[in-house]
Design a protein around this motif. Structure first.
Motif, PDB file in Angstrom:
ATOM      1  N   LEU A  74       0.768  -1.175   0.114  1.00 13.54           N
ATOM      2  CA  LEU A  74      -0.031  -0.017   0.041  1.00 13.54           C
ATOM      3  C   LEU A  74       0.880   1.141  -0.082  1.00 13.54           C
ATOM      4  CD1 LEU A  74      -3.114  -1.033   2.422  1.00 13.54           C
ATOM      5  CD2 LEU A  74      -3.014  -0.874  -0.028  1.00 13.54           C
ATOM      6  N   PHE A  75       1.892   1.202   0.544  1.00 12.49           N
ATOM      7  CA  PHE A  75       2.969   2.321   0.279  1.00 12.49           C
ATOM      8  C   PHE A  75       4.148   1.861  -0.348  1.00 12.49           C
ATOM      9  CE2 PHE A  75       5.739   5.782   1.943  1.00 12.49           C
ATOM     10  CZ  PHE A  75       4.952   6.733   2.139  1.00 12.49           C
ATOM     11  N   PRO A  76       4.381   1.587  -1.570  1.00  8.02           N
ATOM     12  CA  PRO A  76       5.428   1.241  -2.244  1.00  8.02           C
ATOM     13  C   PRO A  76       6.740   2.041  -2.127  1.00  8.02           C
ATOM     14  CG  PRO A  76       3.748   2.098  -3.777  1.00  8.02           C
ATOM     15  CD  PRO A  76       3.400   2.189  -2.535  1.00  8.02           C
ATOM     16  N   MET A  77       7.970   1.522  -2.433  1.00 11.87           N
ATOM     17  CA  MET A  77       9.161   2.123  -2.449  1.00 11.87           C
ATOM     18  C   MET A  77       9.136   3.405  -3.507  1.00 11.87           C
ATOM     19  SD  MET A  77      11.890   2.220  -0.952  1.00 11.87           S
ATOM     20  CE  MET A  77      12.128   0.813  -0.143  1.00 11.87           C
ATOM     21  N   ALA A  78       8.340   3.400  -4.299  1.00 12.28           N
ATOM     22  CA  ALA A  78       8.284   4.648  -5.187  1.00 12.28           C
ATOM     23  C   ALA A  78       7.594   5.839  -4.453  1.00 12.28           C
ATOM     24  CB  ALA A  78       7.243   4.468  -6.372  1.00 12.28           C
ATOM     25  N   ARG A  79       6.782   5.558  -3.659  1.00 14.14           N
ATOM     26  CA  ARG A  79       6.147   6.752  -2.698  1.00 14.14           C
ATOM     27  C   ARG A  79       7.429   7.036  -1.831  1.00 14.14           C
ATOM     28  NH1 ARG A  79       0.342   6.135  -0.416  1.00 14.14           N
ATOM     29  NH2 ARG A  79       0.566   8.222   0.321  1.00 14.14           N
ATOM     30  N   VAL A  80       8.068   6.318  -1.293  1.00 13.64           N
ATOM     31  CA  VAL A  80       9.142   6.485  -0.115  1.00 13.64           C
ATOM     32  C   VAL A  80      10.163   7.572  -0.897  1.00 13.64           C
ATOM     33  CG1 VAL A  80      11.072   5.821   1.132  1.00 13.64           C
ATOM     34  CG2 VAL A  80       8.916   4.377   1.047  1.00 13.64           C
ATOM     35  N   VAL A  81      10.532   7.052  -2.117  1.00 14.36           N
ATOM     36  CA  VAL A  81      11.530   8.021  -3.138  1.00 14.36           C
ATOM     37  C   VAL A  81      10.721   9.381  -3.453  1.00 14.36           C
ATOM     38  CG1 VAL A  81      12.538   8.039  -5.214  1.00 14.36           C
ATOM     39  CG2 VAL A  81      12.676   5.943  -3.970  1.00 14.36           C
ATOM     40  N   GLY A  82       9.442   9.420  -3.629  1.00 14.15           N
ATOM     41  CA  GLY A  82       8.847  10.578  -3.857  1.00 14.15           C
ATOM     42  C   GLY A  82       8.846  11.560  -2.505  1.00 14.15           C
ATOM     43  N   VAL A  83       8.944  11.011  -1.457  1.00 15.89           N
ATOM     44  CA  VAL A  83       8.917  11.839  -0.215  1.00 15.89           C
ATOM     45  C   VAL A  83      10.240  12.428  -0.074  1.00 15.89           C
ATOM     46  CG1 VAL A  83       8.909  11.601   2.154  1.00 15.89           C
ATOM     47  CG2 VAL A  83       6.978  10.519   1.074  1.00 15.89           C
ATOM     48  N   PHE A  84      11.486  11.536  -0.483  1.00 13.64           N
ATOM     49  CA  PHE A  84      12.654  11.943  -0.497  1.00 13.64           C
ATOM     50  C   PHE A  84      12.747  13.093  -1.351  1.00 13.64           C
ATOM     51  CE2 PHE A  84      16.691  12.059  -2.489  1.00 13.64           C
ATOM     52  CZ  PHE A  84      17.533  11.813  -1.352  1.00 13.64           C
ATOM     53  N   GLU A  85      12.321  12.880  -2.729  1.00 13.94           N
ATOM     54  CA  GLU A  85      12.329  14.118  -3.454  1.00 13.94           C
ATOM     55  C   GLU A  85      11.934  15.269  -3.080  1.00 13.94           C
ATOM     56  OE1 GLU A  85      11.077  11.822  -6.998  1.00 13.94           O
ATOM     57  OE2 GLU A  85      13.005  11.156  -7.378  1.00 13.94           O
ATOM     58  N   ARG A  86      10.755  15.340  -2.511  1.00 17.59           N
ATOM     59  CA  ARG A  86      10.026  16.303  -1.950  1.00 17.59           C
ATOM     60  C   ARG A  86      10.883  16.999  -0.934  1.00 17.59           C
ATOM     61  NH1 ARG A  86       8.917  20.694  -0.794  1.00 17.59           N
ATOM     62  NH2 ARG A  86       6.810  21.685  -0.441  1.00 17.59           N
ATOM     63  N   ALA A  87      11.224  16.314  -0.016  1.00 15.46           N
ATOM     64  CA  ALA A  87      11.999  16.939   1.221  1.00 15.46           C
ATOM     65  C   ALA A  87      13.327  17.384   0.480  1.00 15.46           C
ATOM     66  CB  ALA A  87      12.323  16.019   2.089  1.00 15.46           C
ATOM     67  N   ASP A  88      13.856  17.183  -0.517  1.00 17.31           N
ATOM     68  CA  ASP A  88      15.189  17.580  -1.107  1.00 17.31           C
ATOM     69  C   ASP A  88      14.910  18.756  -1.918  1.00 17.31           C
ATOM     70  OD1 ASP A  88      17.791  17.456  -1.564  1.00 17.31           O
ATOM     71  OD2 ASP A  88      17.538  16.493  -3.742  1.00 17.31           O
ATOM     72  N   LEU A  89      13.708  19.303  -2.064  1.00 16.32           N
ATOM     73  CA  LEU A  89      13.490  20.285  -2.904  1.00 16.32           C
ATOM     74  C   LEU A  89      13.987  21.724  -2.085  1.00 16.32           C
ATOM     75  CD1 LEU A  89       9.864  20.080  -4.255  1.00 16.32           C
ATOM     76  CD2 LEU A  89      11.989  20.019  -5.468  1.00 16.32           C
ATOM     77  N   GLY A  90      14.571  22.655  -3.007  1.00 22.74           N
ATOM     78  CA  GLY A  90      15.059  23.665  -2.400  1.00 22.74           C
ATOM     79  C   GLY A  90      13.832  24.849  -2.228  1.00 22.74           C
ATOM     80  N   ASP A  91      14.430  26.089  -1.740  1.00 25.63           N
ATOM     81  CA  ASP A  91      13.536  27.057  -1.778  1.00 25.63           C
ATOM     82  C   ASP A  91      12.695  27.290  -3.009  1.00 25.63           C
ATOM     83  OD1 ASP A  91      14.279  27.696   0.813  1.00 25.63           O
ATOM     84  OD2 ASP A  91      15.898  29.009   0.352  1.00 25.63           O
ATOM     85  N   GLY A  92      11.334  27.655  -2.930  1.00 30.05           N
ATOM     86  CA  GLY A  92      10.638  27.794  -3.920  1.00 30.05           C
ATOM     87  C   GLY A  92      10.463  26.627  -5.000  1.00 30.05           C
ATOM     88  N   GLY A  93      10.668  25.548  -4.374  1.00 25.87           N
ATOM     89  CA  GLY A  93      10.540  24.247  -5.477  1.00 25.87           C
ATOM     90  C   GLY A  93      11.739  24.006  -6.399  1.00 25.87           C
ATOM     91  N   ALA A  94      12.919  24.845  -6.003  1.00 25.46           N
ATOM     92  CA  ALA A  94      14.052  24.801  -6.934  1.00 25.46           C
ATOM     93  C   ALA A  94      14.542  23.343  -6.556  1.00 25.46           C
ATOM     94  CB  ALA A  94      15.229  25.604  -6.560  1.00 25.46           C
ATOM     95  N   PRO A  95      15.201  22.510  -7.622  1.00 24.41           N
ATOM     96  CA  PRO A  95      15.618  21.430  -7.703  1.00 24.41           C
ATOM     97  C   PRO A  95      16.660  21.217  -6.436  1.00 24.41           C
ATOM     98  CG  PRO A  95      16.007  22.053  -9.823  1.00 24.41           C
ATOM     99  CD  PRO A  95      15.513  23.156  -9.101  1.00 24.41           C
ATOM    100  N   GLY A  96      16.579  20.183  -5.697  1.00 21.94           N
ATOM    101  CA  GLY A  96      17.607  19.937  -4.393  1.00 21.94           C
ATOM    102  C   GLY A  96      19.068  19.377  -4.761  1.00 21.94           C
ATOM    103  N   ASP A  97      19.856  19.175  -4.016  1.00 21.18           N
ATOM    104  CA  ASP A  97      21.111  18.641  -4.093  1.00 21.18           C
ATOM    105  C   ASP A  97      21.320  17.027  -4.262  1.00 21.18           C
ATOM    106  OD1 ASP A  97      20.812  17.907  -1.468  1.00 21.18           O
ATOM    107  OD2 ASP A  97      22.272  19.416  -0.894  1.00 21.18           O
TER     108      ASP A  97
END
Length: 146
Positions: free
Chosen positions: A107-130
């Motif tokens: 119900l909570f696949p690894m793709a969602r876990v990675v999506g959470v990672f990517e969201r947390a990695d976003l910079g200010d204003g939604g800029a790509p993270g590092d």
């Protein structure tokens, strides 16, 4: 005639008057407050209605969460070209953590876990993270995954 009701903005939690937990020093509290100030939780549904409760829960668990972060952040840093790589959690390290604790499910696949990672990695204003999470971003992940 239909009129729009003006809904006041919810009151934000102010941690400036928080006191150290019985098991922590004022330096420990200052370190925690520094991490808290860097966290961006405004995009999570219901914010800031639960802000104080999340602050308290993360504050109480800060030392063990910091130890988990440090353990997994170091696990993939061998051979890295910079000292800062040892202070960040890469996507592969978050995947290892998720597998180790059984976070990913049908119900909570690894793709969602990675999506959470990517969201947390976003910079200010939604800029790509590092591509790596600092401790404050890791705690954002913990909050989003809770």
């Amino acid at each position: 005639m239909i009129t729009e009701a003006i809904v006041p903005e919810p009151e934000r939690f102010d941690p400036t008057h928080e006191r150290p937990l019985p098991s922590e020093s004022t330096d420990d509290l200052a370190r925690w407050l520094g991490v808290w100030r860097r966290m961006d939780l405004a995009h999570i549904n219901g914010f800031p209605l639960w802000e104080k409760e999340v602050f308290d829960a993360l504050h109480t668990a800060f030392e063990p969460l910091q130890a988990i972060f440090t353990h997994y952040a170091k696990s993939g840093s061998a051979g890295s070209k910079s000292a800062s790589a040892a202070l960040t959690l890469q996507s592969s390290e978050l995947t290892n953590l998720a597998l180790d604790v059984g976070l990913a499910t049908k119900l909570f696949p690894m793709a969602r876990v990675v999506g959470v990672f990517e969201r947390a990695d976003l910079g200010d204003g939604g800029a790509p993270g590092d591509g790596g999470l600092g401790l404050h971003e890791f705690l954002e992940c913990v909050t989003m995954l809770s």
